[in-house]
Design an enzyme around this catalytic site. Structure first.
Site, PDB file in Angstrom:
ATOM      1  N   GLY A 142     -54.229  51.892 -34.804  1.00 16.70           N
ATOM      2  CA  GLY A 142     -53.478  51.607 -36.030  1.00 16.70           C
ATOM      3  C   GLY A 142     -54.373  51.018 -37.114  1.00 16.70           C
ATOM      4  N   HIS A 193     -44.661  32.650 -40.756  1.00 11.71           N
ATOM      5  CA  HIS A 193     -45.271  33.676 -41.607  1.00 11.71           C
ATOM      6  C   HIS A 193     -44.111  34.451 -42.225  1.00 11.71           C
ATOM      7  CE1 HIS A 193     -48.055  36.677 -42.968  1.00 11.71           C
ATOM      8  NE2 HIS A 193     -47.567  37.615 -42.194  1.00 11.71           N
TER       9      HIS A 193
HETATM   10  O1  TXD Z   1     -50.719  38.599 -40.625  1.00 12.13           O
HETATM   11  C1  TXD Z   1     -50.238  39.311 -39.784  1.00 12.13           C
HETATM   12  N1  TXD Z   1     -49.932  38.831 -38.596  1.00 12.13           N
HETATM   13  C2  TXD Z   1     -49.983  40.747 -40.068  1.00 12.13           C
HETATM   14  C3  TXD Z   1     -49.227  41.498 -39.105  1.00 12.13           C
HETATM   15  C4  TXD Z   1     -50.622  41.422 -41.127  1.00 12.13           C
HETATM   16  C5  TXD Z   1     -50.486  42.788 -41.276  1.00 12.13           C
HETATM   17  C6  TXD Z   1     -49.714  43.609 -40.354  1.00 12.13           C
HETATM   18  N2  TXD Z   1     -48.938  42.842 -39.427  1.00 12.13           N
HETATM   19  C7  TXD Z   1     -48.265  43.528 -38.348  1.00 12.13           C
HETATM   20  O2  TXD Z   1     -49.220  44.117 -37.455  1.00 12.13           O
HETATM   21  C8  TXD Z   1     -47.383  44.696 -38.759  1.00 12.13           C
HETATM   22  O3  TXD Z   1     -46.154  44.232 -39.280  1.00 12.13           O
HETATM   23  C9  TXD Z   1     -47.217  45.397 -37.429  1.00 12.13           C
HETATM   24  O4  TXD Z   1     -46.227  44.752 -36.651  1.00 12.13           O
HETATM   25  C10 TXD Z   1     -48.600  45.213 -36.756  1.00 12.13           C
HETATM   26  C11 TXD Z   1     -49.501  46.455 -36.826  1.00 12.13           C
HETATM   27  O5  TXD Z   1     -49.609  46.867 -38.147  1.00 12.13           O
HETATM   28  P1  TXD Z   1     -50.418  48.214 -38.529  1.00 12.13           P
HETATM   29  O6  TXD Z   1     -50.403  48.311 -39.989  1.00 12.13           O
HETATM   30  O7  TXD Z   1     -51.709  48.252 -37.802  1.00 12.13           O
HETATM   31  O8  TXD Z   1     -49.441  49.324 -37.916  1.00 12.13           O
HETATM   32  P2  TXD Z   1     -49.845  50.813 -37.456  1.00 12.13           P
HETATM   33  O9  TXD Z   1     -50.937  51.344 -38.300  1.00 12.13           O
HETATM   34  O10 TXD Z   1     -48.569  51.568 -37.362  1.00 12.13           O
HETATM   35  O11 TXD Z   1     -50.438  50.583 -35.997  1.00 12.13           O
HETATM   36  C12 TXD Z   1     -49.661  50.168 -34.915  1.00 12.13           C
HETATM   37  C13 TXD Z   1     -50.249  50.802 -33.675  1.00 12.13           C
HETATM   38  C14 TXD Z   1     -50.117  52.330 -33.652  1.00 12.13           C
HETATM   39  O12 TXD Z   1     -51.392  52.945 -33.475  1.00 12.13           O
HETATM   40  C15 TXD Z   1     -49.199  52.583 -32.465  1.00 12.13           C
HETATM   41  O13 TXD Z   1     -49.493  53.825 -31.771  1.00 12.13           O
HETATM   42  C16 TXD Z   1     -49.505  51.382 -31.597  1.00 12.13           C
HETATM   43  O14 TXD Z   1     -49.572  50.297 -32.533  1.00 12.13           O
HETATM   44  N3  TXD Z   1     -48.479  51.084 -30.586  1.00 12.13           N
HETATM   45  C17 TXD Z   1     -48.778  50.778 -29.315  1.00 12.13           C
HETATM   46  N4  TXD Z   1     -49.976  50.632 -28.699  1.00 12.13           N
HETATM   47  C18 TXD Z   1     -49.966  50.316 -27.384  1.00 12.13           C
HETATM   48  N5  TXD Z   1     -48.804  50.105 -26.689  1.00 12.13           N
HETATM   49  C19 TXD Z   1     -47.594  50.236 -27.292  1.00 12.13           C
HETATM   50  N6  TXD Z   1     -46.470  50.013 -26.590  1.00 12.13           N
HETATM   51  C20 TXD Z   1     -47.558  50.582 -28.661  1.00 12.13           C
HETATM   52  N7  TXD Z   1     -46.552  50.793 -29.547  1.00 12.13           N
HETATM   53  C21 TXD Z   1     -47.137  51.106 -30.726  1.00 12.13           C
END
Ligand code: TXD
Length: 332
Positions: free
Chosen positions: A27, A193
């Site tokens: 991601g 947050h």
């Molecule tokens: O300050 C903070 N904490 C944050 C948090 C700042 C920015 C983004 N924030 C949160 O991070 C956002 O609200 C999301 O909950 C996460 C991930 O954000 P991102 O922008 O990286 O989302 P993506 O690009 O959709 O990536 C998520 C990835 C994607 O590749 C999915 O295939 C994977 O998560 N995914 C999984 N991987 C492994 N196992 C499982 N079960 C799974 N489900 C989804």
């Protein structure tokens, strides 16, 4: 790297690289964090994601390795969809889960992301039982609570990243108002947050000069409001949540742990009610200033809040308790 001398007195270097795994590594946030960790050449990195996006994960890992030829790092970045590959990780970063879309609040993600964090935490406890965990998935404080409960790890081994991002945003807005470099501004942000985060003017300074001396109350309030709405504003502009500053923030926290730097971060920690200055808040994860070193979260720093800040912090705690009460892991 560690330097040692052999029996003949020759100096040698032993590669003491650490291992970091990023779950959700394909991601936006996960892959950005993975590359920034790799650039520092202190740890090999596993980017783990779902089997259905295996090609994308592998492709991103190859791309990151190839960037090493240009930037000069020798870190190995491995793409994977198998939990065996996170074995012996020093730190596991969890960025997996749904991000916000325009118009969504972080709390709209609670139910769906709790399922994801529960599944991942079970695997982390099984395959990387000695690791420290940095949770990033939103709503972060609640997801940190889930990860701590499900892994069963001690409080100091489960930490949430959000405050470092919020403080970075606050510093950026203050820097523009004050016309001084961002890196000379120090700030603390407490609480959840989200809309109820608590920027703390009395714990914010420009090289030790309290920010109150440098900024009018109106200008400060404007910077506070921009910080609170920054995540939502970026989500509206980009169409999904931000990932560059979040990725950098994760890399800073990971580095402080693996190199035992003892740096101080605003980060989500599990509170027991014993921490000094936080009004007895307990059995929640929430943003507080922490020291990160080789044992993970080594200490929550005590704070002396002004009465008006304490009021805001209490409101933030109340909001977090509401969220925690909705979690399956809490209801049992
Ligand atoms: O300050 C903070 N904490 C944050 C948090 C700042 C920015 C983004 N924030 C949160 O991070 C956002 O609200 C999301 O909950 C996460 C991930 O954000 P991102 O922008 O990286 O989302 P993506 O690009 O959709 O990536 C998520 C990835 C994607 O590749 C999915 O295939 C994977 O998560 N995914 C999984 N991987 C492994 N196992 C499982 N079960 C799974 N489900 C989804």
């Amino acid at each position: 790297m560690m330097i040692y001398t052999d029996l003949l007195g020759h100096l040698s270097l032993i590669d003491m690289k650490h291992k970091i795994s990023v779950i959700g590594g394909a991601g936006n946030v996960g892959s950005t964090a993975a590359i920034e960790i790799a650039r520092r050449d202190a740890a090999d990195v596993v980017m783990l994601d779902l089997e259905v996006v295996r090609d994308k994960t592998m492709g991103k890992a190859h791309d990151a390795n190839q960037a090493g030829s240009i930037l000069g790092y020798s870190t190995v970045i491995m793409g994977s969809s198998e939990y065996e590959d996170i074995k012996d990780s020093d730190v596991v970063v969890i960025t997996a889960g749904l991000p916000r879309k325009p118009g969504m609040s972080r709390d709209d993600l609670l139910e769906i992301n709790e399922k994801i964090i529960t599944e991942i935490s079970t695997n982390v406890a099984k395959y990387a039982p000695d690791s420290k965990v940095i949770v990033v998935t939103n709503p972060i404080d609640a997801m940190n609570y889930v990860a701590r409960k499900v892994t069963g790890f001690e409080n100091h081994r489960v930490i949430g990243m959000a405050g470092e991002l919020d403080t970075a945003r606050f510093r950026d807005f203050l820097s523009k108002k004050l016309n001084v470099a961002r890196k000379d501004i120090d700030v603390t942000i407490l609480g959840t947050h989200g809309d109820q985060m608590v920027p703390v003017p009395e714990a914010s300074s420009v090289r030790g000069i309290c920010i109150d001396n440098l900024l009018s109350a109106e200008d400060m309030e404007e910077c506070v409001q921009k910080t609170v709405s920054a995540g939502g504003d970026l989500t509206r502009m980009i169409g999904t949540s931000a990932w560059i500053a979040p990725g950098m923030a994760i890399a800073e926290m990971v580095t402080s742990i693996i190199l035992d730097q003892k740096r101080v971060f605003s980060a989500s920690a599990y509170l027991t009610g014993e921490e000094q200055g936080y009004g007895g808040a307990k059995d929640i994860c929430i943003g507080v200033p922490v020291v990160l070193g080789k044992d993970g979260l080594e200490r929550v720093l005590p704070i002396n809040m002004r009465p008006e800040t304490m009021e805001k912090f209490k409101a933030s705690v109340a909001k977090e308790i509401e969220k925690r009460n909705k979690l399956k892991v809490f209801k049992g």
